[in-house]
Design an enzyme around this catalytic site. Structure first.
Site, PDB file in Angstrom:
ATOM      1  CD1 TRP A  42      -2.450  -2.076   1.075  1.00 40.14           C
ATOM      2  CD2 TRP A  42      -3.329  -0.186   1.045  1.00 40.14           C
ATOM      3  NE1 TRP A  42      -3.886  -2.270   0.850  1.00 40.14           N
ATOM      4  CE2 TRP A  42      -4.569  -0.860   0.804  1.00 40.14           C
ATOM      5  CE3 TRP A  42      -3.878   1.123   0.797  1.00 40.14           C
ATOM      6  CZ2 TRP A  42      -5.871  -0.865   0.732  1.00 40.14           C
ATOM      7  CZ3 TRP A  42      -5.162   1.393   0.969  1.00 40.14           C
ATOM      8  CH2 TRP A  42      -6.169   0.352   0.606  1.00 40.14           C
TER       9      TRP A  42
ATOM     10  CD  GLU B 191      -2.632  -7.891   5.664  1.00 39.60           C
ATOM     11  OE1 GLU B 191      -2.436  -6.818   4.960  1.00 39.60           O
ATOM     12  OE2 GLU B 191      -3.863  -8.099   5.857  1.00 39.60           O
TER      13      GLU B 191
ATOM     14  CB  VAL C 271       2.685   4.831   4.311  1.00 36.54           C
ATOM     15  CG1 VAL C 271       1.911   6.223   4.374  1.00 36.54           C
ATOM     16  CG2 VAL C 271       4.352   5.014   4.071  1.00 36.54           C
TER      17      VAL C 271
ATOM     18  CB  ILE D 151      -3.138   7.707   4.070  1.00 34.86           C
ATOM     19  CG1 ILE D 151      -1.362   7.960   3.967  1.00 34.86           C
ATOM     20  CG2 ILE D 151      -3.525   9.061   3.734  1.00 34.86           C
ATOM     21  CD1 ILE D 151      -1.025   8.127   2.391  1.00 34.86           C
TER      22      ILE D 151
ATOM     23  CB  THR E 189     -14.208   4.567   6.856  1.00 30.24           C
ATOM     24  OG1 THR E 189     -13.100   4.008   6.527  1.00 30.24           O
ATOM     25  CG2 THR E 189     -15.198   4.828   5.651  1.00 30.24           C
TER      26      THR E 189
ATOM     27  CG  HIS F 150     -10.608   0.228   7.024  1.00 26.92           C
ATOM     28  ND1 HIS F 150     -11.689  -0.113   6.324  1.00 26.92           N
ATOM     29  CD2 HIS F 150      -9.696  -0.459   7.009  1.00 26.92           C
ATOM     30  CE1 HIS F 150     -11.633  -1.387   6.011  1.00 26.92           C
ATOM     31  NE2 HIS F 150     -10.449  -1.576   6.500  1.00 26.92           N
TER      32      HIS F 150
ATOM     33  NE  ARG G   9       5.155  13.314  10.040  1.00 22.88           N
ATOM     34  CZ  ARG G   9       4.734  14.455   9.505  1.00 22.88           C
ATOM     35  NH1 ARG G   9       4.521  14.898   8.415  1.00 22.88           N
ATOM     36  NH2 ARG G   9       4.568  15.328  10.399  1.00 22.88           N
TER      37      ARG G   9
HETATM   38  C1  DLZ Z   1      -7.756  -1.589   3.910  1.00 22.93           C
HETATM   39  C2  DLZ Z   1      -6.602  -0.523   3.958  1.00 22.93           C
HETATM   40  C3  DLZ Z   1      -6.875   0.928   3.967  1.00 22.93           C
HETATM   41  C4  DLZ Z   1      -8.171   1.481   4.021  1.00 22.93           C
HETATM   42  N1  DLZ Z   1      -5.714   1.806   3.996  1.00 22.93           N
HETATM   43  C5  DLZ Z   1      -4.532   1.188   4.209  1.00 22.93           C
HETATM   44  C6  DLZ Z   1      -3.369   2.045   4.430  1.00 22.93           C
HETATM   45  O1  DLZ Z   1      -3.548   3.360   4.036  1.00 22.93           O
HETATM   46  N2  DLZ Z   1      -2.051   1.506   4.395  1.00 22.93           N
HETATM   47  C7  DLZ Z   1      -1.889   0.061   4.480  1.00 22.93           C
HETATM   48  O2  DLZ Z   1      -0.938  -0.231   4.531  1.00 22.93           O
HETATM   49  N3  DLZ Z   1      -2.932  -0.499   4.290  1.00 22.93           N
HETATM   50  C8  DLZ Z   1      -4.289  -0.159   4.197  1.00 22.93           C
HETATM   51  N4  DLZ Z   1      -5.186  -1.129   4.111  1.00 22.93           N
HETATM   52  C9  DLZ Z   1      -4.943  -2.452   3.841  1.00 22.93           C
HETATM   53  C10 DLZ Z   1      -4.992  -3.349   5.363  1.00 22.93           C
HETATM   54  O3  DLZ Z   1      -3.827  -2.997   6.130  1.00 22.93           O
HETATM   55  C11 DLZ Z   1      -4.822  -4.873   5.087  1.00 22.93           C
HETATM   56  O4  DLZ Z   1      -3.929  -5.132   3.975  1.00 22.93           O
HETATM   57  C12 DLZ Z   1      -6.329  -5.360   4.426  1.00 22.93           C
HETATM   58  O5  DLZ Z   1      -7.416  -4.746   5.676  1.00 22.93           O
HETATM   59  C13 DLZ Z   1      -6.329  -6.769   4.547  1.00 22.93           C
HETATM   60  O6  DLZ Z   1      -6.215  -7.284   5.692  1.00 22.93           O
END
Ligand code: DLZ
Length: 159
Positions: free
Chosen positions: A24, A60, A80, A82, A86, A88, A127
């Site tokens: 991500w 993970e 990272v 962000i 929501t 989340h 950062r």
């Molecule tokens: C779902 C999600 C969201 C909304 N944002 C991020 C993020 O900004 N950075 C990141 O590393 N992962 C994000 N994820 C994914 C979750 O970390 C995870 O991979 C999924 O929910 C599957 O378990």
């Protein structure tokens, strides 16, 4: 002064370090990962003693750290997060940080928190040293994570 003040000359030769990063926000994550690895090698950790693995997202990281950690002197978990619209962000940030702390304490191996939790992409870029219009502004926290890994691994070895 804000930020990490170096306390000593660290010699990481002989240490084995695992770097786990997310996919991500990969451009930012790549910059952080590169800086961490560069700092590790600049402190004497051999390239052959550094392993880089990847996972989908920050959530993970704790599981991957737990599974992959045996045989390493330190783990740097890089991601990272962000903030979106929501809740989340709050849940993932909290559980990721708590999970990484738990893995390190349970294993007795330092796990470095290389997870940025930012309100905006701009904050995250700054950062990771790729902020501003020139994409070169800010401080790359990956460097600090590399030195934290060496310092804590040496501490764990009683040095
Ligand atoms: C779902 C999600 C969201 C909304 N944002 C991020 C993020 O900004 N950075 C990141 O590393 N992962 C994000 N994820 C994914 C979750 O970390 C995870 O991979 C999924 O929910 C599957 O378990």
């Amino acid at each position: 002064m804000k930020g990490l003040t170096p306390t000593q000359t660290l010699n990481g030769r002989g240490l084995k370090v695992l770097v786990i990063h997310t996919r991500w926000n990969l451009e930012i994550v790549n910059s952080l990962t590169q800086a961490s690895v560069a700092k590790l090698t600049s402190l004497g950790v051999l390239e052959t003693d550094i392993a880089v693995r990847e996972v989908p997202g920050a959530f993970e990281l704790p599981f991957a750290a737990m599974k992959l950690l045996p045989g390493y002197d330190a783990v740097i978990a890089i991601g990272v997060l962000i903030k979106g619209d929501t809740m989340h962000f709050e849940y993932i940030s909290d559980s990721t940080c708590q999970g990484l702390m738990r893995v390190g304490l349970d294993a007795g191996i330092p796990v470095v928190l290389g997870v940025l939790t930012c309100l905006t992409e701009e904050q995250a870029c700054l950062r990771a040293g790729i902020g501003g219009v020139d994409k070169k502004s800010g401080h790359n926290h990956g460097e600090d994570w590399g030195s934290a890994a060496v310092e804590m691994a040496l501490l764990n070895r009683g040095k």
